[in-house]
Write an enzyme that holds these catalytic residues in place. Structure first.
Site, short mmCIF file in Angstrom:
data_model
loop_
_atom_site.label_atom_id
_atom_site.label_comp_id
_atom_site.label_asym_id
_atom_site.label_seq_id
_atom_site.Cartn_x
_atom_site.Cartn_y
_atom_site.Cartn_z
N ILE A 125 -15.71 -28.42 -30.20
CA ILE A 125 -15.77 -28.18 -28.75
C ILE A 125 -14.53 -27.41 -28.33
O ILE A 125 -13.41 -27.78 -28.69
CB ILE A 125 -15.95 -29.50 -27.95
CG1 ILE A 125 -16.09 -29.19 -26.45
CG2 ILE A 125 -14.86 -30.51 -28.23
CD1 ILE A 125 -16.71 -30.32 -25.64
N MET A 127 -12.35 -26.09 -25.37
CA MET A 127 -11.93 -26.09 -23.97
C MET A 127 -10.63 -25.28 -23.82
O MET A 127 -10.50 -24.43 -22.96
CB MET A 127 -11.65 -27.52 -23.50
CG MET A 127 -12.78 -28.50 -23.71
SD MET A 127 -12.30 -30.16 -23.12
CE MET A 127 -13.60 -31.15 -23.80
N ILE A 159 -8.74 -25.04 -31.82
CA ILE A 159 -10.04 -25.71 -31.85
C ILE A 159 -10.30 -26.39 -33.20
O ILE A 159 -10.39 -25.73 -34.24
CB ILE A 159 -11.18 -24.72 -31.50
CG1 ILE A 159 -10.86 -24.03 -30.16
CG2 ILE A 159 -12.53 -25.46 -31.45
CD1 ILE A 159 -10.53 -24.96 -29.00
N THR A 160 -10.42 -27.71 -33.15
CA THR A 160 -10.71 -28.51 -34.35
C THR A 160 -12.12 -28.18 -34.84
O THR A 160 -13.05 -28.09 -34.04
CB THR A 160 -10.59 -30.01 -34.01
OG1 THR A 160 -9.29 -30.24 -33.48
CG2 THR A 160 -10.81 -30.88 -35.24
N ALA A 180 -13.28 -25.46 -10.43
CA ALA A 180 -13.86 -26.40 -11.41
C ALA A 180 -15.40 -26.39 -11.35
O ALA A 180 -16.06 -26.63 -12.36
CB ALA A 180 -13.35 -27.81 -11.15
N GLU A 244 -13.77 -39.61 -25.87
CA GLU A 244 -12.86 -38.95 -26.81
C GLU A 244 -11.50 -39.67 -26.80
O GLU A 244 -10.88 -39.88 -27.85
CB GLU A 244 -12.68 -37.48 -26.41
CG GLU A 244 -11.75 -36.72 -27.35
CD GLU A 244 -11.76 -35.21 -27.13
OE1 GLU A 244 -12.56 -34.72 -26.31
OE2 GLU A 244 -10.96 -34.53 -27.79
N ARG A 245 -11.07 -40.10 -25.62
CA ARG A 245 -9.73 -40.71 -25.51
C ARG A 245 -9.69 -42.12 -26.06
O ARG A 245 -8.71 -42.51 -26.71
CB ARG A 245 -9.26 -40.65 -24.05
CG ARG A 245 -8.93 -39.23 -23.67
CD ARG A 245 -8.58 -39.01 -22.23
NE ARG A 245 -8.33 -37.58 -22.03
CZ ARG A 245 -8.46 -36.95 -20.88
NH1 ARG A 245 -8.80 -37.59 -19.78
NH2 ARG A 245 -8.21 -35.64 -20.81
N GLN A 281 18.44 -58.43 -41.73
CA GLN A 281 17.91 -58.91 -40.45
C GLN A 281 17.50 -57.76 -39.52
O GLN A 281 16.48 -57.82 -38.84
CB GLN A 281 18.95 -59.80 -39.75
CG GLN A 281 18.32 -60.51 -38.55
CD GLN A 281 19.33 -61.28 -37.75
OE1 GLN A 281 20.36 -60.75 -37.32
NE2 GLN A 281 19.06 -62.56 -37.54
N GLN A 338 12.20 -44.10 -41.38
CA GLN A 338 13.58 -44.57 -41.52
C GLN A 338 13.69 -45.64 -42.61
O GLN A 338 14.62 -45.63 -43.41
CB GLN A 338 14.04 -45.14 -40.16
CG GLN A 338 15.52 -45.42 -40.08
CD GLN A 338 16.35 -44.14 -40.06
OE1 GLN A 338 15.83 -43.06 -39.81
NE2 GLN A 338 17.63 -44.27 -40.35
C1 LIG Z 1 -4.13 -29.92 -33.81
C2 LIG Z 1 -4.76 -29.68 -32.47
C3 LIG Z 1 -6.13 -29.81 -32.33
C4 LIG Z 1 -6.74 -29.56 -31.09
N1 LIG Z 1 -8.11 -29.61 -30.98
C5 LIG Z 1 -8.70 -29.16 -29.84
C6 LIG Z 1 -10.11 -29.01 -29.75
O1 LIG Z 1 -10.86 -29.33 -30.69
N2 LIG Z 1 -10.63 -28.50 -28.61
C7 LIG Z 1 -9.87 -28.14 -27.54
O2 LIG Z 1 -10.40 -27.68 -26.54
N3 LIG Z 1 -8.51 -28.28 -27.58
C8 LIG Z 1 -7.91 -28.77 -28.71
N4 LIG Z 1 -6.55 -28.89 -28.78
C9 LIG Z 1 -5.76 -28.45 -27.63
C10 LIG Z 1 -5.07 -29.59 -26.86
O3 LIG Z 1 -6.01 -30.38 -26.19
C11 LIG Z 1 -4.04 -28.92 -25.91
O4 LIG Z 1 -2.99 -28.44 -26.73
C12 LIG Z 1 -3.51 -29.86 -24.87
O5 LIG Z 1 -4.52 -30.18 -23.93
C13 LIG Z 1 -2.32 -29.27 -24.11
O6 LIG Z 1 -2.60 -27.98 -23.65
P1 LIG Z 1 -1.55 -26.80 -23.96
O7 LIG Z 1 -1.26 -26.83 -25.42
O8 LIG Z 1 -2.08 -25.54 -23.40
O9 LIG Z 1 -0.23 -27.21 -23.20
P2 LIG Z 1 0.11 -26.87 -21.67
O10 LIG Z 1 -1.05 -27.18 -20.81
O11 LIG Z 1 0.70 -25.50 -21.59
O12 LIG Z 1 1.26 -27.94 -21.37
C14 LIG Z 1 2.59 -27.77 -21.86
C15 LIG Z 1 3.39 -29.02 -21.50
O13 LIG Z 1 3.41 -29.19 -20.09
C16 LIG Z 1 2.95 -30.48 -19.76
N5 LIG Z 1 2.24 -30.46 -18.50
C17 LIG Z 1 1.18 -29.68 -18.16
N6 LIG Z 1 0.77 -29.99 -16.92
C18 LIG Z 1 1.57 -31.00 -16.49
C19 LIG Z 1 1.64 -31.76 -15.29
N7 LIG Z 1 0.78 -31.57 -14.29
N8 LIG Z 1 2.60 -32.71 -15.20
C20 LIG Z 1 3.47 -32.93 -16.20
N9 LIG Z 1 3.45 -32.24 -17.36
C21 LIG Z 1 2.51 -31.29 -17.50
C22 LIG Z 1 2.03 -30.89 -20.92
O14 LIG Z 1 1.90 -32.29 -21.00
C23 LIG Z 1 2.78 -30.31 -22.09
O15 LIG Z 1 3.81 -31.20 -22.46
C24 LIG Z 1 -5.93 -29.20 -29.98
C25 LIG Z 1 -4.55 -29.09 -30.12
C26 LIG Z 1 -3.96 -29.32 -31.36
C27 LIG Z 1 -2.47 -29.14 -31.47
#
Ligand SMILES: Cc1cc2nc3c(=O)[nH]c(=O)nc-3n(C[C@H](O)[C@H](O)[C@H](O)COP(=O)(O)OP(=O)(O)OC[C@H]3O[C@@H](n4cnc5c(N)ncnc54)[C@H](O)[C@@H]3O)c2cc1C
Length: 381
Positions: A125, A127, A159-160, A180, A244-245, A281, A338
């Site tokens: 999927i 997103m 994307i996984t 949205a 998912e979560r 300990q 550690q």
């Molecule tokens: C190994 C891996 C597998 C994945 N698989 C999938 C998949 O199958 N499908 C898919 O769609 N996605 C996938 N993802 C993507 C993942 O869901 C996103 O990386 C994640 O949602 C964060 O989005 P971003 O990387 O664009 O970070 P950003 O949205 O750019 O965020 C950067 C930082 O800012 C913080 N941030 C953003 N908004 C806020 C806010 N309002 N308040 C405070 N902090 C905020 C975030 O928490 C993060 O720390 C995968 C990612 C990885 C690394």
């Protein structure tokens, strides 16, 4: 504390998943790392054993279990073996099918579900985009109607199952004026002209999972591949993200428990100053704290799993389980490294890989910050 969420049927199923892990996964652990993916033969074996169609009704070739406790059992057992394998199977078997089962047309169900359950079609999927994943409503990939087709342009990343996936659920903007409410889901299939993949991404951990960029250059997608109603894609994702979560929370907890158990065995053997390092300990107390933290976490996650199986889990409670379990998992694995000393930093030790593998759980499927944002909002903040 005894866990009371699972019954005899779930435990019997657990035994069969364990047997699959021993027979089909463990001997190939190094192959998965080298290939940066799970071999298709393994997907087929998992399908044959009925591990990929738990959420798929029997008439479409699945187990028709309709009981999330079975999904949770599989997630636990896969995570104890390896976090990446759990993620790939989880996306395919737990995250994707509900979109088709709940929202798909009869034709779509017949076309895709039996082969997904069999492991013949691998699903993902998409997103997240290069410009951002947290702000899902701001996604930029577009789909413009043209006769019976939609023309899709844009890209996705991280994307996984993205590299070897045959079917990818893609979220695209169909109405730029509606935020949205202007997002729709489409099923993109391997072989569609203009649909290409980048390389398998080079990750800090979870080398076994295939994680890829996807590119869409004027891809013509038939309307028959639209999943659900036009403009309802964002809502469809929000409704299914709790599953998912909670699945992520199950995996995080089982993964940390497993590595802690292995660490406890290690510190009973490893000696310093003439005694096992686990008997100092300081270390004994650290381990006692970790065991307690995990058991308490497990109790909350089990409650969430039970609530989800009854259709009663709220998005906010799923968010709590997800961020908390990810934090605990990362804290525990850091301490485990550690306790292994220098060996904890060596890739040939499972603890080192597990520590790297765990880091992403605070980021993906909605980062810890986004989970806290949801919880804070629910508290009226
Ligand atoms: C190994 C891996 C597998 C994945 N698989 C999938 C998949 O199958 N499908 C898919 O769609 N996605 C996938 N993802 C993507 C993942 O869901 C996103 O990386 C994640 O949602 C964060 O989005 P971003 O990387 O664009 O970070 P950003 O949205 O750019 O965020 C950067 C930082 O800012 C913080 N941030 C953003 N908004 C806020 C806010 N309002 N308040 C405070 N902090 C905020 C975030 O928490 C993060 O720390 C995968 C990612 C990885 C690394």
């Amino acid at each position: 504390m005894p866990r009371n969420v699972y019954g005899p049927d779930h435990e019997a199923f657990r035994a069969s998943v364990r047997e699959f892990v021993e027979r089909s996964l463990k001997p190939r652990a190094e192959d998965f790392i080298a290939a940066k993916s799970i071999d298709r033969a393994v997907w087929l074996e998992a399908g044959k054993q009925g591990l990929l169609g738990l959420d798929i009704p029997e008439e479409y070739g699945g187990a028709g279990a309709d009981d999330f406790l079975f999904n949770a059992v599989a997630a636990e057992e896969f995570s104890k073996f390896n976090a990446a394998v759990s993620s790939c199977f989880g996306i395919h078997a737990d995250v994707c099918p509900p979109y088709i089962v709940d929202l798909g047309t009869e034709e779509q169900k017949q076309r895709w579900l039996p082969r997904m359950a069999a492991g013949e079609l691998i699903c993902g999927i998409a997103m997240t985009e290069p410009s951002g994943g947290s702000d899902l409503a701001a996604l930029k990939t577009t789909a413009v109607r043209d006769g019976d087709d939609w023309v899709v342009n844009g890209s996705k990343t991280f994307i996984t199952n993205g590299y070897q996936g045959d079917l990818i659920i893609v979220a695209a903007r169909t109405d730029p004026s509606k935020g949205a409410k202007g997002i729709t889901l489409f099923m993109l299939e391997t072989g569609m002209e203009g649909f290409t993949r980048g390389r398998k991404l080079d990750k800090v951990g979870q080398e076994e999972s295939d994680t890829a960029e996807l590119f869409f250059d004027n891809v013509r997608v038939p309307d028959a591949n639209r999943i659900g109603e036009e403009g309802r894609g964002f809502i469809a994702m929000m409704e299914r993200l709790p599953q998912e979560r909670v699945g992520a929370a199950v995996s995080n907890t089982a993964h940390a428990f497993q590595i802690l158990a292995e660490t406890i065995e290690y510190v009973k053997e490893r000696k310093a100053f003439g005694q096992p390092v686990g008997t100092f300990q300081h270390n004994k107390f650290k381990i006692a704290e970790m065991q307690t933290k995990l058991e308490v976490t497990q109790a909350y996650v089990d409650d969430c799993v039970a609530a989800h199986a009854k259709g009663e889990l709220t998005a906010v409670d799923a968010a709590k389980a997800k961020w908390w379990s990810a934090q605990v998992q990362n804290d525990v694995l850091d301490e485990c490294v550690q306790l292994y000393g220098g060996y904890g930093f060596m890739n040939e030790y499972r603890v080192a890989r597990a520590w790297r593998d765990a880091r992403v759980t605070k980021i993906w499927a909605g980062s810890n910050e986004i989970m806290k944002e949801l919880i804070g909002r629910d508290l009226g903040l």
